[in-house]
Design an enzyme around this catalytic site. Structure first.
Site, PDB file in Angstrom:
ATOM      1  N   THR A  18       0.821  -1.210   0.000  1.00 28.94           N
ATOM      2  CA  THR A  18       0.000   0.000   0.000  1.00 28.94           C
ATOM      3  C   THR A  18       0.854   1.260   0.000  1.00 28.94           C
ATOM      4  O   THR A  18       0.380   2.329  -0.346  1.00 28.94           O
ATOM      5  CB  THR A  18      -0.926   0.027   1.230  1.00 28.94           C
ATOM      6  N   ARG A  22       8.486  -2.794   0.976  1.00 29.79           N
ATOM      7  CA  ARG A  22       9.035  -2.917   2.318  1.00 29.79           C
ATOM      8  C   ARG A  22       9.522  -4.336   2.553  1.00 29.79           C
ATOM      9  O   ARG A  22       8.799  -5.296   2.309  1.00 29.79           O
ATOM     10  CB  ARG A  22       7.987  -2.545   3.376  1.00 29.79           C
ATOM     11  N   SER A 113       7.948   3.518   7.396  1.00 34.26           N
ATOM     12  CA  SER A 113       6.930   4.176   8.207  1.00 34.26           C
ATOM     13  C   SER A 113       7.032   3.824   9.681  1.00 34.26           C
ATOM     14  O   SER A 113       8.035   4.091  10.325  1.00 34.26           O
ATOM     15  CB  SER A 113       5.543   3.852   7.649  1.00 34.26           C
ATOM     16  N   HIS A 114       6.011   3.175  10.206  1.00 38.21           N
ATOM     17  CA  HIS A 114       5.898   2.896  11.639  1.00 38.21           C
ATOM     18  C   HIS A 114       6.569   1.586  12.037  1.00 38.21           C
ATOM     19  O   HIS A 114       6.489   1.182  13.198  1.00 38.21           O
ATOM     20  CB  HIS A 114       4.423   2.829  12.026  1.00 38.21           C
ATOM     21  N   LYS A 126       9.634   4.002  -1.662  1.00 33.03           N
ATOM     22  CA  LYS A 126       8.424   4.265  -2.438  1.00 33.03           C
ATOM     23  C   LYS A 126       8.639   5.475  -3.341  1.00 33.03           C
ATOM     24  O   LYS A 126       9.508   6.311  -3.080  1.00 33.03           O
ATOM     25  CB  LYS A 126       7.211   4.464  -1.536  1.00 33.03           C
ATOM     26  N   ASP A 277       5.261   8.924  14.235  1.00 32.18           N
ATOM     27  CA  ASP A 277       5.878   7.630  13.939  1.00 32.18           C
ATOM     28  C   ASP A 277       7.220   7.778  13.234  1.00 32.18           C
ATOM     29  O   ASP A 277       7.793   8.863  13.179  1.00 32.18           O
ATOM     30  CB  ASP A 277       4.918   6.775  13.107  1.00 32.18           C
ATOM     31  N   ASP A 279       8.320   7.885  10.105  1.00 34.56           N
ATOM     32  CA  ASP A 279       8.542   8.837   9.014  1.00 34.56           C
ATOM     33  C   ASP A 279       7.702  10.094   9.135  1.00 34.56           C
ATOM     34  O   ASP A 279       7.668  10.905   8.216  1.00 34.56           O
ATOM     35  CB  ASP A 279       8.307   8.163   7.660  1.00 34.56           C
ATOM     36  N   ASP A 281       4.337  10.589   9.416  1.00 34.69           N
ATOM     37  CA  ASP A 281       3.031  10.767   8.781  1.00 34.69           C
ATOM     38  C   ASP A 281       1.857  10.302   9.641  1.00 34.69           C
ATOM     39  O   ASP A 281       0.705  10.460   9.255  1.00 34.69           O
ATOM     40  CB  ASP A 281       2.988  10.100   7.398  1.00 34.69           C
ATOM     41  N   ARG A 282       2.138   9.736  10.816  1.00 39.75           N
ATOM     42  CA  ARG A 282       1.059   9.286  11.695  1.00 39.75           C
ATOM     43  C   ARG A 282       1.072  10.088  12.994  1.00 39.75           C
ATOM     44  O   ARG A 282       2.068  10.724  13.327  1.00 39.75           O
ATOM     45  CB  ARG A 282       1.194   7.794  12.000  1.00 39.75           C
ATOM     46  N   GLU A 364      -7.917   5.208  10.011  1.00 41.15           N
ATOM     47  CA  GLU A 364      -7.955   4.739  11.392  1.00 41.15           C
ATOM     48  C   GLU A 364      -6.572   4.360  11.923  1.00 41.15           C
ATOM     49  O   GLU A 364      -6.364   4.284  13.128  1.00 41.15           O
ATOM     50  CB  GLU A 364      -8.898   3.543  11.528  1.00 41.15           C
ATOM     51  N   LYS A 376      -0.328  11.845   4.492  1.00 37.07           N
ATOM     52  CA  LYS A 376      -0.788  12.102   5.850  1.00 37.07           C
ATOM     53  C   LYS A 376       0.330  12.799   6.598  1.00 37.07           C
ATOM     54  O   LYS A 376       1.494  12.690   6.232  1.00 37.07           O
ATOM     55  CB  LYS A 376      -1.239  10.826   6.531  1.00 37.07           C
ATOM     56  N   ARG A 496      -5.953  -7.649  10.226  1.00 42.24           N
ATOM     57  CA  ARG A 496      -6.546  -6.553  10.978  1.00 42.24           C
ATOM     58  C   ARG A 496      -8.060  -6.769  11.031  1.00 42.24           C
ATOM     59  O   ARG A 496      -8.695  -7.008   9.993  1.00 42.24           O
ATOM     60  CB  ARG A 496      -6.241  -5.207  10.335  1.00 42.24           C
TER      61      ARG A 496
END
Length: 543
Positions: A18, A22, A113-114, A126, A277, A279, A281-282, A364, A376, A496
């Site tokens: 997504t 990774r 990311s996270h 990416k 996080d 990078d 973005d969260r 979410e 984000k 999830r």
């Protein structure tokens, strides 16, 4: 100065998820692995001769090495200029801003990311397009197709660029500008938010704590929150980006940011707590005595965005990922604006933002943002919250409770089963799909299934269709359970499960979340056979 063409052979496992490719660091360290993927990106693009490419990352282990490869390969493939953050640092939202501000052709963002960082942990690459957002599926599909046939890559045979000194370099006919990674982003935030009002709030004794989790947001938060807005020195914790994030998992949730949560639940808690996080973005938002779920945060930010200068004219629309709760839908309905439900993945918001259909977007999974960039943006969400608090002069708890009283409360939780055997996880999803036609009208205690489907998204801008985006089981009365396999992990599969119940009665807004959702949690296991199929008796993480 020579350009080398290096013979290589394809790898079969370079399908982007997504948000890019990774894998574990040792996978990327295989011979030509990173080079193959970067060349596949360039081979999937057209018209970039002499154009500008932005390169940066979150500072995790192996970041600098791959940045040097990307710079040399960009020169060999014909780019005219590269902009790279000092030290190889650019948060994901800052990279998006640099792309947009400089009208760059695109950008390569190095991050997982996270996910954890370190010699045996995660790494990612990416590609972001010219609007600053993640490449759409048509490009990532082309990249993957190219990785399966690639037989050579091009690279400039030059010395490494000094990433630690801002300035200009020339390599193989290409200009490399090492830039301040924070300045442009901080300037953008000053345009969007009332820094004077926030400064006055902080000067009046309002206390904040921000945990940067030894990740990329640290320098940005330090500069903006402490230096420009006047938060007390020490308000920004773990602000130095470390290659292994200090041995911690840089995911701003209630498991990995537990210390922050406990600080905010104490009797002498600060007024506002937040985290970001790996990078940048969260975000995690916690008021004194209350954790604000990402779904609620999206709804609250949308309902109050007009209090910030950058959104004073109102919102064009709100977009949310399908698993995100319906709380934002009720805000959109009251405001009389559009609401868009997309698959998981920020790239799906890009068309809506570019077309002016949406202004604020959220997921979410702790991602929130707006049309100021095409990613984000964790620190943006924190600053919008502070702007709202500065204008309303109420506590986070009071603002949340007033919102629930006006709109109703969406009790919501996500249960993650991490590193599940891939075959077992895929079997579970296949079994759910087999039940879709028989579930409607089926009763489970007091719950009756209204509809069940495998979510498909029809993009209203380019009419593209994305199928198989998650199994939805909707019950009469507005409750639902959603099942998805995550595309952001690097080993095994992450299942999830999203559980949601809408409660309009304000007298029932103070129930413990897991208690309020207990019957839905049980039904989710009954329908999917989670314990039987995965062997897991409980989730790895509950948020």
């Amino acid at each position: 100065m020579t350009i080398k063409t290096v013979t290589t052979a394809p790898y079969s496992d370079q399908k982007p998820g997504t948000s890019g490719l990774r894998k574990k660091v040792p996978v990327f360290q295989q011979q030509n692995y990173a080079e193959n993927f970067i060349q596949a990106i360039f081979d999937s693009l057209e018209g970039f001769e002499g154009e500008t490419l932005v390169i940066g990352g979150d500072g995790r282990y192996y970041n600098r090495e791959v940045i040097q490869l990307a710079i040399k390969m960009a020169a060999a493939n014909g780019f005219g200029r590269v902009l790279v953050g000092r030290g190889g640092i650019l948060s994901t939202p800052a990279a998006s801003n640099v792309i947009r501000k400089n009208k760059a052709f695109g950008g390569i963002v190095l991050s997982a990311s996270h996910n954890p960082g370190g010699p045996t942990e995660d790494f990612g690459i990416k590609y972001n397009i010219g609007n600053g957002g993640p490449a759409p599926e048509k490009i990532t599909d082309a990249i993957f197709a190219r990785t399966k046939t690639i037989d050579s890559y091009k690279i400039a045979d030059v010395e490494d660029v000094n990433l630690d000194l801002e300035g200009t370099h020339e390599i193989a006919g290409m200009t490399v500008n090492v830039i301040d990674p924070v300045a442009d982003y901080a300037e953008l935030m000053e345009q969007l938010f009332d820094f004077e009002a926030i400064s006055d709030l902080l000067a009046g004794g309002f206390r904040i704590v921000f945990d940067a989790m030894s990740a990329v947001t640290g320098p940005y938060a330090k500069e903006i929150l402490e230096n420009r807005l006047g938060a007390a020195k020490g308000s920004v914790l773990n602000f130095m980006p470390l290659p292994d994030f200090g041995g911690h998992h840089p995911d701003p949730n209630l498991v990995h940011a537990r210390a922050l949560y406990e600080t905010m639940m104490a009797d002498d808690a600060p007024d506002f707590g937040a985290a970001s996080d790996g990078d940048g973005d969260r975000n995690l938002i916690i008021g004194r005595g209350i954790f604000v779920t990402p779904s609620d945060s999206l709804a609250l930010l949308a309902a109050n965005a007009h209090l910030a200068p950058g959104y004073a004219q109102g919102l064009a629309g709100i977009a949310r990922s399908m698993p995100t709760s319906g709380a934002a839908d009720r805000v959109a309905e009251k405001l009389g604006i559009g609401i868009y439900e997309t698959p998981t993945g920020w790239k799906f918001f890009g068309n809506l933002l570019d077309a002016g259909l949406a202004t604020i977007c959220g997921e979410e999974s702790a991602g929130t943002g707006s049309n100021h960039v095409r990613e984000k943006d964790g620190l943006w969400a924190v600053l919008l919250w502070l702007n709202i608090l500065a204008v309303r002069k109420e506590s986070v708890l009071d603002i949340v409770k007033q919102h629930w009283a006006s709109f109703g409360r969406n009790y919501y939780s996500r249960h993650d089963y991490e590193e599940v055997d891939s075959e077992a996880a895929n079997g579970l999803m296949a079994n759910l799909r087999d039940q879709l036609t028989t579930l409607p009208a089926k009763r489970f205690g007091a719950l009756t299934v209204e509809t069940a489907d495998d979510f498909a998204y029809n993009d209203p801008v380019d009419q593209s269709v994305s199928r198989n985006q998650g199994i939805r089981i909707l019950f009469e009365g507005g409750s639902r359970v959603v099942f998805r396999l995550s595309g952001t992990g690097t080993s095994g599969a992450t299942l999830r499960v999203y559980i949601e119940r809408y409660e309009p009665d304000a007298a029932r807004h103070d129930i413990d979340t897991q208690e309020a959702l207990a019957d839905l949690i049980a039904v989710a296991d009954e329908i999917a056979g989670i314990k039987a199929r995965t062997g897991r008796q409980e989730p790895s993480v509950i948020t």
